[in-house]
Design a protein around this motif. Structure first.
Motif, PDB file in Angstrom:
ATOM      1  N   THR A   8      -2.017  -3.893  59.120  1.00 39.72           N
ATOM      2  CA  THR A   8      -1.896  -3.139  57.872  1.00 39.72           C
ATOM      3  C   THR A   8      -2.320  -4.023  56.693  1.00 39.72           C
ATOM      4  OG1 THR A   8       0.419  -3.774  57.655  1.00 39.72           O
ATOM      5  CG2 THR A   8      -0.036  -1.665  58.739  1.00 39.72           C
ATOM      6  N   PRO A   9      -2.865  -3.408  55.655  1.00 43.17           N
ATOM      7  CA  PRO A   9      -3.331  -4.224  54.525  1.00 43.17           C
ATOM      8  C   PRO A   9      -2.183  -4.719  53.651  1.00 43.17           C
ATOM      9  CG  PRO A   9      -3.636  -1.904  54.044  1.00 43.17           C
ATOM     10  CD  PRO A   9      -3.150  -1.982  55.468  1.00 43.17           C
ATOM     11  N   PHE A  10      -2.458  -5.808  52.942  1.00 45.68           N
ATOM     12  CA  PHE A  10      -1.603  -6.223  51.836  1.00 45.68           C
ATOM     13  C   PHE A  10      -1.955  -5.288  50.691  1.00 45.68           C
ATOM     14  CE2 PHE A  10      -1.977 -10.088  54.340  1.00 45.68           C
ATOM     15  CZ  PHE A  10      -0.684 -10.595  54.325  1.00 45.68           C
ATOM     16  N   GLU A  11      -0.957  -4.791  49.951  1.00 42.95           N
ATOM     17  CA  GLU A  11      -1.235  -3.812  48.905  1.00 42.95           C
ATOM     18  C   GLU A  11      -0.625  -4.219  47.575  1.00 42.95           C
ATOM     19  OE1 GLU A  11      -1.277   0.409  50.102  1.00 42.95           O
ATOM     20  OE2 GLU A  11      -0.346  -0.303  51.957  1.00 42.95           O
ATOM     21  N   GLY A  12      -1.381  -3.965  46.514  1.00 41.81           N
ATOM     22  CA  GLY A  12      -0.919  -4.207  45.160  1.00 41.81           C
ATOM     23  C   GLY A  12      -1.356  -5.566  44.643  1.00 41.81           C
ATOM     24  N   LYS A  13      -1.634  -5.594  43.347  1.00 42.48           N
ATOM     25  CA  LYS A  13      -2.167  -6.803  42.722  1.00 42.48           C
ATOM     26  C   LYS A  13      -1.225  -7.998  42.879  1.00 42.48           C
ATOM     27  CE  LYS A  13      -4.363  -6.642  38.700  1.00 42.48           C
ATOM     28  NZ  LYS A  13      -4.688  -6.721  37.250  1.00 42.48           N
ATOM     29  N   ALA A  14       0.074  -7.805  42.673  1.00 42.40           N
ATOM     30  CA  ALA A  14       1.009  -8.940  42.748  1.00 42.40           C
ATOM     31  C   ALA A  14       0.991  -9.572  44.133  1.00 42.40           C
ATOM     32  CB  ALA A  14       2.418  -8.490  42.379  1.00 42.40           C
ATOM     33  N   MET A  15       1.021  -8.742  45.174  1.00 37.98           N
ATOM     34  CA  MET A  15       1.028  -9.274  46.535  1.00 37.98           C
ATOM     35  C   MET A  15      -0.296  -9.954  46.860  1.00 37.98           C
ATOM     36  SD  MET A  15       2.867  -9.694  49.139  1.00 37.98           S
ATOM     37  CE  MET A  15       2.445 -10.556  50.623  1.00 37.98           C
ATOM     38  N   VAL A  16      -1.403  -9.341  46.480  1.00 41.24           N
ATOM     39  CA  VAL A  16      -2.720  -9.911  46.789  1.00 41.24           C
ATOM     40  C   VAL A  16      -2.935 -11.222  46.024  1.00 41.24           C
ATOM     41  CG1 VAL A  16      -5.222  -9.516  46.665  1.00 41.24           C
ATOM     42  CG2 VAL A  16      -3.710  -7.708  47.507  1.00 41.24           C
ATOM     43  N   LEU A  17      -2.493 -11.281  44.780  1.00 40.74           N
ATOM     44  CA  LEU A  17      -2.602 -12.543  44.043  1.00 40.74           C
ATOM     45  C   LEU A  17      -1.727 -13.625  44.684  1.00 40.74           C
ATOM     46  CD1 LEU A  17      -2.710 -11.321  40.337  1.00 40.74           C
ATOM     47  CD2 LEU A  17      -4.543 -12.476  41.612  1.00 40.74           C
ATOM     48  N   GLY A  18      -0.539 -13.253  45.153  1.00 39.86           N
ATOM     49  CA  GLY A  18       0.304 -14.207  45.867  1.00 39.86           C
ATOM     50  C   GLY A  18      -0.374 -14.722  47.123  1.00 39.86           C
ATOM     51  N   LEU A  19      -1.006 -13.812  47.859  1.00 38.27           N
ATOM     52  CA  LEU A  19      -1.746 -14.193  49.059  1.00 38.27           C
ATOM     53  C   LEU A  19      -2.900 -15.129  48.718  1.00 38.27           C
ATOM     54  CD1 LEU A  19      -2.407 -13.944  52.075  1.00 38.27           C
ATOM     55  CD2 LEU A  19      -3.649 -11.831  51.524  1.00 38.27           C
ATOM     56  N   PHE A  20      -3.627 -14.826  47.651  1.00 40.70           N
ATOM     57  CA  PHE A  20      -4.725 -15.702  47.233  1.00 40.70           C
ATOM     58  C   PHE A  20      -4.220 -17.083  46.849  1.00 40.70           C
ATOM     59  CE2 PHE A  20      -7.761 -12.310  47.316  1.00 40.70           C
ATOM     60  CZ  PHE A  20      -8.960 -12.972  47.534  1.00 40.70           C
ATOM     61  N   GLY A  21      -3.043 -17.160  46.243  1.00 39.19           N
ATOM     62  CA  GLY A  21      -2.471 -18.464  45.936  1.00 39.19           C
ATOM     63  C   GLY A  21      -2.294 -19.291  47.195  1.00 39.19           C
ATOM     64  N   VAL A  22      -1.814 -18.657  48.257  1.00 38.08           N
ATOM     65  CA  VAL A  22      -1.649 -19.341  49.540  1.00 38.08           C
ATOM     66  C   VAL A  22      -3.016 -19.702  50.126  1.00 38.08           C
ATOM     67  CG1 VAL A  22      -0.839 -19.073  51.923  1.00 38.08           C
ATOM     68  CG2 VAL A  22       0.574 -18.252  50.018  1.00 38.08           C
ATOM     69  N   LEU A  23      -3.947 -18.765  50.104  1.00 35.85           N
ATOM     70  CA  LEU A  23      -5.273 -19.020  50.680  1.00 35.85           C
ATOM     71  C   LEU A  23      -5.988 -20.168  49.978  1.00 35.85           C
ATOM     72  CD1 LEU A  23      -6.504 -15.356  51.191  1.00 35.85           C
ATOM     73  CD2 LEU A  23      -5.915 -17.008  52.992  1.00 35.85           C
TER      74      LEU A  23
END
Length: 145
Positions: A36-51
């Motif tokens: 399932t996708p990650f959804e929403g700007k806050a979650m995706v930005l958090g994921l990008f921080g980790v990446l």
């Protein structure tokens, strides 16, 4: 695409703040290791921080543009594919980032595909650890990124 070039620059400079302006509020991020996708700007930005912390020697090595059907509504959207190379936990990764844009030119869907399998597993484990450390996921079980 202007947005794709701004995105590429932000990622290469590891500039999370610059990514915020490029994403729609309801962005969907499709991961190579999570169904399932990650959804929403806050979650995706958090994921990008980790990446951005996880990838070593990340670099884009090519690009293609055109249109593609989105997963959200099946509509055709302007799209760009950025080819990349990176290392995670000593594993060389070859991958693509597919960005799909809304009518305002912001990223509304983001899909990542990587190879080989051993790199996908290393990436999944590293990202899960980062998400847990940042309070964005619960620990245990299979990787959820």
């Amino acid at each position: 695409m202007e947005t794709a070039e701004r995105f590429r620059t932000a990622v290469e400079k590891r500039d999370l703040a610059a990514l915020d302006d490029l994403f729609t509020d309801d962005i969907r991020f499709y991961s190579p290791v999570k169904f399932t996708p990650f959804e929403g700007k806050a979650m995706v930005l958090g994921l990008f921080g980790v990446l951005l912390r996880t990838f070593e020697d990340f670099r884009y090595v090519g690009r293609f543009d055109g249109t593609a059907e989105t997963s959200t509504d099946g509509a055709e959207a302007p799209s760009e594919i950025l080819l990349f190379r990176a290392t995670v936990d000593g594993k060389e990764i070859h991958g693509i980032d597919m960005l799909q844009f809304d009518e305002a030119g912001r990223v509304k869907e983001f899909t990542v595909m990587v190879r080989p399998q051993s790199a996908v597993q290393a990436l999944g484990q590293a990202v899960l650890a980062g998400l847990v450390a940042d309070g964005l996921a619960l620990g245990g079980g299979a990787p959820t990124p």
